[in-house]
Design a protein around this motif. Structure first.
Motif, PDB file in Angstrom:
ATOM      1  N   GLN A   1       0.822  -1.203   0.000  1.00  0.00           N
ATOM      2  CA  GLN A   1       0.000   0.000   0.000  1.00  0.00           C
ATOM      3  C   GLN A   1       0.860   1.260   0.000  1.00  0.00           C
ATOM      4  O   GLN A   1       0.527   2.244  -0.683  1.00  0.00           O
TER       5      GLN A   1
ATOM      6  N   GLN B   1      -8.639   6.123  -2.109  1.00  0.00           N
ATOM      7  CA  GLN B   1      -9.645   5.359  -2.840  1.00  0.00           C
ATOM      8  C   GLN B   1      -9.007   4.462  -3.893  1.00  0.00           C
ATOM      9  O   GLN B   1      -9.375   3.288  -4.027  1.00  0.00           O
TER      10      GLN B   1
ATOM     11  N   GLY C   1      -7.312   1.597  -2.257  1.00  0.00           N
ATOM     12  CA  GLY C   1      -8.315   0.609  -1.855  1.00  0.00           C
ATOM     13  C   GLY C   1      -8.678  -0.322  -2.997  1.00  0.00           C
ATOM     14  O   GLY C   1      -8.847  -1.531  -2.789  1.00  0.00           O
ATOM     15  N   VAL C   2      -8.757   0.203  -4.209  1.00  0.00           N
ATOM     16  CA  VAL C   2      -9.053  -0.630  -5.372  1.00  0.00           C
ATOM     17  C   VAL C   2      -7.898  -1.587  -5.646  1.00  0.00           C
ATOM     18  O   VAL C   2      -8.106  -2.761  -5.974  1.00  0.00           O
TER      19      VAL C   2
ATOM     20  N   ALA D   1      -8.150  -4.296  -3.181  1.00  0.00           N
ATOM     21  CA  ALA D   1      -9.303  -5.137  -3.508  1.00  0.00           C
ATOM     22  C   ALA D   1      -8.968  -6.112  -4.625  1.00  0.00           C
ATOM     23  O   ALA D   1      -9.405  -7.270  -4.608  1.00  0.00           O
TER      24      ALA D   1
ATOM     25  N   TRP E   1      -6.019  -7.354  -5.184  1.00  0.00           N
ATOM     26  CA  TRP E   1      -5.179  -8.397  -4.577  1.00  0.00           C
ATOM     27  C   TRP E   1      -6.088  -9.479  -3.978  1.00  0.00           C
ATOM     28  O   TRP E   1      -5.887 -10.673  -4.206  1.00  0.00           O
ATOM     29  N   ASN E   2      -7.092  -9.046  -3.239  1.00  0.00           N
ATOM     30  CA  ASN E   2      -8.031 -10.001  -2.644  1.00  0.00           C
ATOM     31  C   ASN E   2      -8.851 -10.733  -3.701  1.00  0.00           C
ATOM     32  O   ASN E   2      -9.179 -11.911  -3.538  1.00  0.00           O
ATOM     33  N   ALA E   3      -9.161 -10.041  -4.800  1.00  0.00           N
ATOM     34  CA  ALA E   3      -9.901 -10.681  -5.885  1.00  0.00           C
ATOM     35  C   ALA E   3      -9.071 -11.794  -6.513  1.00  0.00           C
ATOM     36  O   ALA E   3      -9.590 -12.867  -6.848  1.00  0.00           O
TER      37      ALA E   3
END
Length: 195
Positions: free
Chosen positions: A34, A46, A49-50, A53, A55-57
């Motif tokens: 990050q 923001q 954050g995407v 997200a 990475w988690n996807a």
């Protein structure tokens, strides 16, 4: 008693050494993903954050296939592949120059990360003899979490002294040392199966 058995098992010790190197490399880069997006790419919260997200996807998308690949190719092969691809993906991430590149490379981080747990758990179950698998997992996780404390601090020092890209490069190099005990495990396993 379990601790004595674990320390006396050469296969588990080699696996542990491999995972310690891998965890050290990962813990160097993990807190800085990050920060790299913020400081090097100048992204706002923001946009960061995407990136996270995605990475988690990547983790989500690859979780089930990684288990299937582990069943098909074996835990040792998949863990080795995970370690190699981890180093590549970490360097790939720190070469990102735009938000779209960071999103794509973060997704790759997730996909590669998903290969880890099914492989290491499979290996541990295969190594189970007189020790319960849960005890081995607890022992290995405790050591790797201990390494995370060291790695996170080291990553911050490298970041401040050598620049934004260097933690990812150093972490990737350290990570590749995990292949040495894994190769000895694979070769000893092949010798045993050929006897």
């Amino acid at each position: 008693e379990n601790a004595k058995l674990i320390f006396s098992d050469g296969n588990i010790m080699k696996l542990t050494i491999a995972l310690v190197f891998h965890s050290l490399g990962f813990s160097i880069i993990n807190p800085l993903v990050q920060l790299y997006a913020k400081e090097s790419l100048n992204l706002n919260e923001q946009s960061i954050g995407v990136v996270m997200a995605m990475w988690n996807a990547g983790l989500l998308v690859a979780q089930i296939p990684s288990g299937e690949f582990t069943d098909r190719f074996g835990g040792m092969s998949m863990l080795s592949m995970h370690i190699i691809l981890s180093s590549v993906s970490w360097i790939f991430y720190c070469l990102s120059k735009t938000w779209s590149e960071a999103i794509f490379s973060a997704f790759i981080l997730g996909v590669v990360g998903a290969l880890d747990m099914p492989a290491r758990r499979t290996i541990i179950v295969q190594f189970k003899k007189t020790i319960d698998s849960a005890s081995i997992i607890g022992y290995v996780d405790a050591l790797t979490n201990l390494v995370f404390i060291v790695g996170s601090s080291l990553g911050g020092i490298i970041w401040n002294t050598l620049g934004y890209n260097m933690p990812f490069i150093v972490g990737s190099i350290i990570n590749m040392f995990a292949l040495i005990p894994l190769v000895t495990l694979i070769s000893s396993k092949r010798r045993f199966s050929s006897m």
